[in-house]
Scaffold this motif. Structure first.
Motif, mmCIF file in Angstrom:
data_model
loop_
_atom_site.group_PDB
_atom_site.id
_atom_site.type_symbol
_atom_site.label_atom_id
_atom_site.label_comp_id
_atom_site.label_asym_id
_atom_site.label_seq_id
_atom_site.Cartn_x
_atom_site.Cartn_y
_atom_site.Cartn_z
ATOM 1 N N LEU B 869 0.827 -1.203 0.000
ATOM 2 C CA LEU B 869 0.000 0.000 0.000
ATOM 3 C C LEU B 869 0.857 1.247 0.000
ATOM 4 N N TRP B 870 1.920 1.205 0.798
ATOM 5 C CA TRP B 870 2.763 2.398 0.885
ATOM 6 C C TRP B 870 3.436 2.661 -0.461
ATOM 7 N N VAL B 871 3.995 1.585 -1.068
ATOM 8 C CA VAL B 871 4.726 1.785 -2.326
ATOM 9 C C VAL B 871 3.788 2.328 -3.395
ATOM 10 N N GLU B 872 2.606 1.741 -3.470
ATOM 11 C CA GLU B 872 1.720 2.169 -4.551
ATOM 12 C C GLU B 872 1.016 3.476 -4.231
ATOM 13 N N GLY B 873 1.031 3.846 -2.960
ATOM 14 C CA GLY B 873 0.512 5.159 -2.642
ATOM 15 C C GLY B 873 1.502 6.256 -2.997
ATOM 16 N N ASN B 874 2.764 5.919 -3.150
ATOM 17 C CA ASN B 874 3.781 6.931 -3.357
ATOM 18 C C ASN B 874 4.466 6.901 -4.712
ATOM 19 N N THR B 875 4.274 5.830 -5.450
ATOM 20 C CA THR B 875 4.883 5.798 -6.784
ATOM 21 C C THR B 875 3.811 5.377 -7.782
ATOM 22 N N ARG B 876 4.110 5.643 -9.008
ATOM 23 C CA ARG B 876 3.203 5.154 -10.042
ATOM 24 C C ARG B 876 3.991 4.211 -10.922
ATOM 25 N N ILE B 877 3.776 2.922 -10.713
ATOM 26 C CA ILE B 877 4.446 1.939 -11.568
ATOM 27 C C ILE B 877 3.393 1.344 -12.470
ATOM 28 N N ARG B 878 3.613 1.449 -13.751
ATOM 29 C CA ARG B 878 2.627 0.842 -14.662
ATOM 30 C C ARG B 878 3.339 -0.192 -15.511
ATOM 31 N N PRO B 879 3.441 -1.405 -14.998
ATOM 32 C CA PRO B 879 4.236 -2.431 -15.690
ATOM 33 C C PRO B 879 3.775 -2.646 -17.128
ATOM 34 N N VAL B 880 2.459 -2.537 -17.373
ATOM 35 C CA VAL B 880 1.975 -2.842 -18.724
ATOM 36 C C VAL B 880 2.539 -1.833 -19.724
ATOM 37 N N ARG B 881 2.706 -0.578 -19.279
ATOM 38 C CA ARG B 881 3.303 0.403 -20.192
ATOM 39 C C ARG B 881 4.756 0.085 -20.479
ATOM 40 N N TRP B 882 5.447 -0.400 -19.445
ATOM 41 C CA TRP B 882 6.841 -0.809 -19.682
ATOM 42 C C TRP B 882 6.881 -1.901 -20.740
ATOM 43 N N LEU B 883 5.955 -2.851 -20.608
ATOM 44 C CA LEU B 883 5.918 -3.938 -21.596
ATOM 45 C C LEU B 883 5.719 -3.376 -22.998
ATOM 46 N N GLY B 884 4.725 -2.513 -23.110
ATOM 47 C CA GLY B 884 4.415 -1.953 -24.427
ATOM 48 C C GLY B 884 5.590 -1.181 -24.996
ATOM 49 N N PHE B 885 6.172 -0.347 -24.145
ATOM 50 C CA PHE B 885 7.299 0.444 -24.624
ATOM 51 C C PHE B 885 8.443 -0.456 -25.059
ATOM 52 N N GLY B 886 8.722 -1.486 -24.246
ATOM 53 C CA GLY B 886 9.853 -2.372 -24.545
ATOM 54 C C GLY B 886 9.683 -3.076 -25.871
ATOM 55 N N LEU B 887 8.506 -3.671 -26.062
ATOM 56 C CA LEU B 887 8.285 -4.378 -27.325
ATOM 57 C C LEU B 887 8.377 -3.407 -28.499
ATOM 58 N N PHE B 888 7.790 -2.219 -28.290
ATOM 59 C CA PHE B 888 7.814 -1.221 -29.348
ATOM 60 C C PHE B 888 9.251 -0.840 -29.710
ATOM 61 N N ALA B 889 10.065 -0.570 -28.677
ATOM 62 C CA ALA B 889 11.449 -0.169 -28.933
ATOM 63 C C ALA B 889 12.209 -1.267 -29.669
ATOM 64 N N ALA B 890 12.026 -2.506 -29.200
ATOM 65 C CA ALA B 890 12.788 -3.598 -29.815
ATOM 66 C C ALA B 890 12.375 -3.778 -31.274
ATOM 67 N N VAL B 891 11.078 -3.765 -31.517
ATOM 68 C CA VAL B 891 10.626 -4.043 -32.885
ATOM 69 C C VAL B 891 10.960 -2.874 -33.812
ATOM 70 N N THR B 892 10.785 -1.635 -33.326
ATOM 71 C CA THR B 892 11.080 -0.518 -34.233
ATOM 72 C C THR B 892 12.574 -0.440 -34.526
ATOM 73 N N THR B 893 13.417 -0.782 -33.549
ATOM 74 C CA THR B 893 14.847 -0.827 -33.865
ATOM 75 C C THR B 893 15.099 -1.808 -34.995
ATOM 76 N N GLY B 894 14.460 -2.963 -34.881
ATOM 77 C CA GLY B 894 14.634 -3.965 -35.927
ATOM 78 C C GLY B 894 14.105 -3.483 -37.262
ATOM 79 N N LEU B 895 12.945 -2.849 -37.231
ATOM 80 C CA LEU B 895 12.336 -2.399 -38.487
ATOM 81 C C LEU B 895 13.141 -1.257 -39.100
ATOM 82 N N GLY B 896 13.790 -0.470 -38.232
ATOM 83 C CA GLY B 896 14.591 0.644 -38.732
ATOM 84 C C GLY B 896 15.600 0.175 -39.763
ATOM 85 N N ALA B 897 16.164 -1.009 -39.517
ATOM 86 C CA ALA B 897 17.155 -1.531 -40.467
ATOM 87 C C ALA B 897 16.523 -1.760 -41.830
ATOM 88 N N ILE B 898 15.255 -2.187 -41.831
ATOM 89 C CA ILE B 898 14.602 -2.434 -43.115
ATOM 90 C C ILE B 898 14.466 -1.133 -43.902
#
Lengths: 114, 971
Positions: B869-898
């Motif tokens: 409760l304390w941690v989530e009352g004081n920080t905003r961690i949104r793991p799903v956004r991290w997932l989305g960003f990570g996949l996006f970064a990895a795939v766009t880096t790969g696509l950049g080469a194309i």
């Protein structure tokens, strides 16, 4: 050293197989963890094993297996370690859900003999 | 290229149709009709090429290394079928516009319809036998979907199931047959197969190949003994019956007979199987058709009979008969499709299809009546109509066939009888319903259908007449082009004229027509008295009952086989898997003996041995304690993991060791979080260990020892034999110049094998989301809902200097106050360490995986010491956004080469100089690694927090109110 490493793989694998054959879900997940250690060590040892020859290239050193350990099994094992974590997590949650749903922690989800 | 467009057009059309408004009848039928019409135009435009005997080939390389190509091939036969498929398809689209009711979801209908058209074109245009089978099965599937279009109707469901079972099973047999055929020839290419006729017929595998292929062809064309599915398929909307179950799909079987005629025909086996099945079907279908009362069922059995006629013609091993067969395929498609549409019109306008209720319709719908009469005349084989011509050719063949005396007399007689039956059922269809006193009790007052509903029938009937009157001028060239490839290039002598003189076939025709009319009058007089309502002599022969009995038998058989050979018990399954692996490796060791090699041994180290003495003890201890002492087992497994980690370190694998240690921490945390939901030991079970349990444990123990011993021996053998040639020098020598990094393992992960890593992080995302989803519906067992005993046992009179010793929610301000403060201070330090490992990863041990896991550990420490409760009352961690960003970064880096013209995931290193820092090498793979980092952080945090939240969730209301009282910021 080779004998020790081989024995280690055998002991970890044997303990893992024993646990995987047990009737309780927690035993199975422990067994899978031990089995994954065994398998990771086994794959890892398929490359040439040396001490003090990490695959970090240094200028002037010929790029062959005389001077570096094989990086291929290492990268495979690294991947396997992370994937292993993911599957363990999934299995843990499935077993918790199954326990909540069936009221038992037997692997078949039924409350019969132990 | 035209062929590819032709094949893709209907499929694309089907996709488009499926997204159009579902009840827009006009739009949908116009669109689907246009697709079919354009396809028809494309096909017709190819006639000048095909007419000369040229074969149009279009090959698309697919997996060239194993000789798998998509081959489109059009010769005369394929052209003729394509014409039927597209032209009749376009007509049926127009007809369906008026036939389907405004309440029907017609988008689905037209979508399946066009997809079927594409599949059917695929069958006829295939230049490769395997490809043909694939499209063949597709036609079965779309036929299933179309028969079951009105899926709320029981008869539609059953009919569709039966059609799919019969034709789908036939398709599997066909696949087996085609594979044998391809093995005989050495190629699945149609051209190669067609030119290998002699070799095929002499091969010992010819009989099984022929039987299997024939099962495929005969099931599809509803030939005896597989004919029973077709009448049940009449539950489909009438446009489907007109298209699939008279003009096209059921012709796929005879198409196959024609296609492979140059290869498979010419043997006694072919003759007896094909003409035997054809003759029986011809007679049986016509016989049953005479006694049907449903218009569509009359037509269904008549279709079966006509297909039998075509099969019989191909089975006679005579080129002339084969030409007649091709001719009859065309004729039958024309008159039968128009008859089905006429039956649909009658049904649509009167509300019934029962011949006994329909009478004198000529008065209400004279035009439709005339059309139906002409078409049924063609079906009966009346002169000056197209059916007459092909039937004459058939009669001529039966008369002039020289096989054995019994066949020489028997076949013409049977042919005449079948033709007589055909006249009778044609009269029942054409005469019975349109003449006589008008019916008065019809569900709807009959009238002429809309103008354009009749147009397709008119078109087809005009074709019947034109071909019947002037065959040589109208159909001659097309027939020649279509028949030439069937008979292997050389057309036999035949004449397409109406008058061949007063000969035997004409006499047979006359006998059939006169006999048929007399028979009709006789049968009608019986039926009006309520007699002969069902076909006599056939009561016992019920295809449906046999089919259902077979189905039940198969189900029962597989159930008992599953009982005997299968198990749902995990322990048995695991035992079988491991034991079979052991047995198999034992057999393998007889070919490659398990012996030690002579590789130079490493110097023994006592420290390493002691390390593993501890590690091995941990593993064995964990195996022993896992049942009743879970915390001990987790600790011991952690010990074994730690020693494993040190082993990686010992043998020059710093990256693996780093990853292992951080994963170890997180896995252990995860196990600890899970412990709370597992059951307590049941005391009453303590003394209930039976002899059987002991036996099983002994068995498992022996297996475990054997498996472990095997693994050890295998491992030792591998370690002592000379190391094989490795591809490692490739990576070692290119890591720096091409990957831009000195840490080869990291370069492999983010560059050489980056595609593999993309797969891996995708798995991480999928697993973490699955875990989250599973836990959202988590219902803990009732005995685990309360707080654990350890949290409740604090005595009320405890003397302590803690601020709030008993409220777990407040751990950070209670007994964990000091650690909480320290871990909060450590958070920025941990993040810096993570960044350090991330940045140096390309050249030194580290990288995205390790850095991500360190961040997770840092966050988990906050959770542990300060509480969720304390941690989530004081920080905003949104793991799903991290997932989305990570996949996006990895795939766009790969696509950049194309985009810059390199293959997917090619890495590029930028070199530039920064003030103060100096020369910087910045590989594009760093962005990829950033994606890996983000996915690892997101997925591990999502999994751990999802599990941790369960403790808060289940305590429900009281906890939630406690949470709302917590201040947002620490005081």
């Amino acid at each position: 050293m080779e004998a020790v490493l081989a024995l280690v793989v055998g002991v970890l694998g044997g303990a893992g197989v024993w646990l995987v054959l047990r009737p309780r879900t927690f035993q199975v997940i422990m067994g899978l963890t031990l089995l994954s250690y065994a398998v990771n060590l086994f794959i890892f040892s398929m490359g040439s094993i040396f001490t003090d020859k990490p695959p970090l290239v240094k200028p002037g050193v010929p790029a062959d297996l005389e001077h570096y350990t094989d990086p291929l099994p290492q990268s495979l094992v690294l991947t396997a370690v992370v994937i292993g974590f993911a599957t363990t997590a999934l299995f843990l949650v499935v077993l918790l859900a199954a326990r909540g749903l069936n009221g038992t922690d037997h692997v078949d989800g039924t409350k019969e003999e132990q | 290229m035209t062929l590819l467009v032709l094949l893709l057009l209907p499929f694309v059309g089907a996709l488009v149709t499926s997204v159009l408004p579902t009840r827009a009848r006009n739009l949908l039928s116009i669109f689907a009709g246009l697709v079919a019409a354009v396809a028809a135009f494309l096909v017709l435009s190819l006639f000048p090429v095909v007419r000369e005997g040229t074969v149009i080939l279009h090959a698309l390389p697919w997996v060239p290394s194993v000789g798998l190509d998509l081959v489109l091939r059009m010769d005369g036969l394929a052209w003729m079928f394509s014409v039927v498929v597209t032209v009749v398809g376009a007509l049926v689209c127009l007809y369906a516009r008026y036939y389907m009711s405004p309440d029907d979801p017609v988008a689905r209908f037209f979508s399946f319809f066009l997809a079927f058209m594409g599949a059917m074109l695929g069958v006829v245009l295939s230049g490769n036998l395997i490809q043909l089978v694939v499209f063949w099965e597709m036609t079965s599937i779309f036929s299933f979907l179309l028969i079951a279009y009105w899926h709320h109707r029981k008869d539609a469901q059953r009919g569709a199931m039966m059609a799919l079972t019969v034709t789908g099973a036939g398709g599997l047999a066909l696949l087996a047959g085609v594979i044998i055929l391809g093995q005989i020839v050495g190629s699945y290419e149609l051209d190669a197969v067609l030119s290998a006729g002699d070799a095929v017929r002499e091969d010992v595998l010819y009989p099984p190949a022929l039987v299997l292929i024939l099962i495929g062809a005969l099931t599809k064309s509803a030939q005896f003994p597989f004919h029973f599915w077709l009448p049940r398929a009449m539950a489909a909307p009438t446009p489907v019956s007109a298209y699939l179950h008279s003009a096209t799909m059921v012709k796929a079987g005879v198409f196959l007979l024609a296609r492979l005629w140059p290869v498979l025909s010419g043997t006694t086996l072919w003759f007896s199987l094909v003409s035997g099945a054809g003759l029986i079907t011809l007679l049986l279908g016509a016989y049953i058709a005479m006694f049907q009362h449903d218009l569509k069922r009359v037509l269904a059995y008549s279709t079966i009979s006509h297909l039998g006629l075509i099969t019989l013609l191909f089975g006679l091993n005579s080129k002339l008969a084969a030409v007649a067969g091709v001719f009859h395929i065309m004729n039958h498609a024309t008159f039968k499709a128009s008859l089905f549409m006429a039956a649909g019109v009658v049904d649509h306008e009167t509300g019934t299809r029962d011949i006994r209720r329909l009478n004198g319709l000529m008065r209400f719908m004279p035009r439709t009546g005339t059309l139906a009469l002409v078409a049924s005349g063609a079906m009966a084989g009346v002169p000056l109509l197209n059916g007459f011509l092909s039937k004459e050719m058939f009669f001529a063949e039966t008369v002039f066939l020289h096989v054995s005396p019994s066949i020489k007399i028997g076949l013409p007689v049977l042919a005449t009888i079948a033709a007589m039956f055909a006249v009778i059922y044609s009269l029942r269809f054409g005469y019975d319903i349109f003449f006589g006193p008008p019916s008065t009790d019809l569900p709807r007052a009959p009238e002429e259908p809309p103008r354009w509903m009749r147009a397709p029938i008119e078109f087809l009937v005009v074709a019947c007449v034109v071909v019947g009157v002037a065959p040589a001028a109208s159909i001659g060239p097309s027939l020649a082009a279509a028949a030439r490839p069937v008979v292997g290039g050389e057309l036999p002598e035949y004449s397409l004229s109406i008058w061949h003189g007063f000969n035997m076939p004409l006499i047979m025709s006359l006998v059939a027509i006169v006999g048929g009319v007399l028979g009709y009058v006789w049968l009608r007089s019986y039926q009006e008295r309520g007699l002969l309502q069902d076909p006599p002599f056939l009561r016992g022969l019920n295809g449906r009952k046999l089919f259902e009995a077979g189905l039940i038998l198969a189900t029962k058989g597989s159930r008992s086989a599953l009982r005997v050979f299968g198990t749902r018990r995990l322990q048995t399954q695991m035992f079988t898997i491991i034991a079979s692996a052991l047995v198999l490796s034992f057999f393998a060791s007889r070919d490659v003996p398990l012996v030690w090699g002579e590789r130079e041994r490493l110097a023994a180290s006592p420290a390493f041995a002691i390390l593993w003495l501890i590690g091995g003890a941990c593993a064995l201890g964990a195996a022993g304690f896992a049942k009743f002492h879970r915390l001990v087992a987790i600790t011991l497994v952690g010990g074994a993991g730690l020693v494993t980690c040190l082993t990686f370190m010992w043998f020059s694998a710093p990256d693996v060791a780093l990853t292992q240690i951080v994963v170890e921490v997180i896995t252990t945390t995860l196990f600890l979080l899970g412990l709370r939901w597992l059951p307590m030991r049941k005391e009453e079970m303590r003394d209930r260990i039976t002899l059987r349990d002991h036996a099983r444990r002994t068995r498992d123990f022996v297996l475990a020892v054997a498996a472990g011993g095997g693994l050890a021996a295998l491992s030792y053998a591998m370690l002592t034999r000379p190391a094989p040639f490795s591809i490692a020098p490739f990576f070692l020598s290119r890591a720096l110049p091409e990957g831009g990094g000195t840490n080869v393992v990291n370069v492999m992960l983010v560059d050489f094998r980056a595609f593999d890593t993309i797969g891996e992080i995708t798995v991480l995302c999928a697993v973490s989301l699955t875990v989250y989803a599973l836990l959202r519906r988590f219902r803990p067992p009732s005995e685990s809902v309360e707080s654990p005993k350890q949290q409740r046992v604090l005595p009320a009179d405890i003397v302590t200097d803690l601020v709030k010793p008993r409220t777990a929610a407040d751990a950070a301000r209670g007994y964990l106050m000091v650690p909480a403060v320290i871990t909060r201070l450590l958070l920025p330090v941990s993040l810096v360490v993570a960044m350090h490992f991330f940045l140096r990863g390309h050249n030194e041990p580290g990288g995205g995986f390790v850095a991500g896991l360190i961040v997770t550990i840092a966050m988990v420490m906050q959770y542990i010491t300060s509480g969720t409760l304390w941690v989530e009352g004081n920080t905003r961690i949104r793991p799903v956004r991290w997932l989305g960003f990570g996949l996006f970064a990895a795939v766009t880096t790969g696509l950049g080469a194309i985009f810059v013209g390199f293959p997917f995931l090619t890495s590029h290193t930028a070199h530039f100089t920064l003030p103060l820092v100096g020369e910087v090498h910045f590989p594009s793979a760093a962005f990829f690694d950033l994606g890996v980092f983000a996915v690892v952080v997101g997925s591990t945090l999502l999994i751990l927090t999802a599990l941790a939240h369960q403790s808060i969730r289940v305590h429900g209301q009281q906890r939630r109110s406690a949470a709302s009282m917590l201040p947002r910021r620490p005081e």
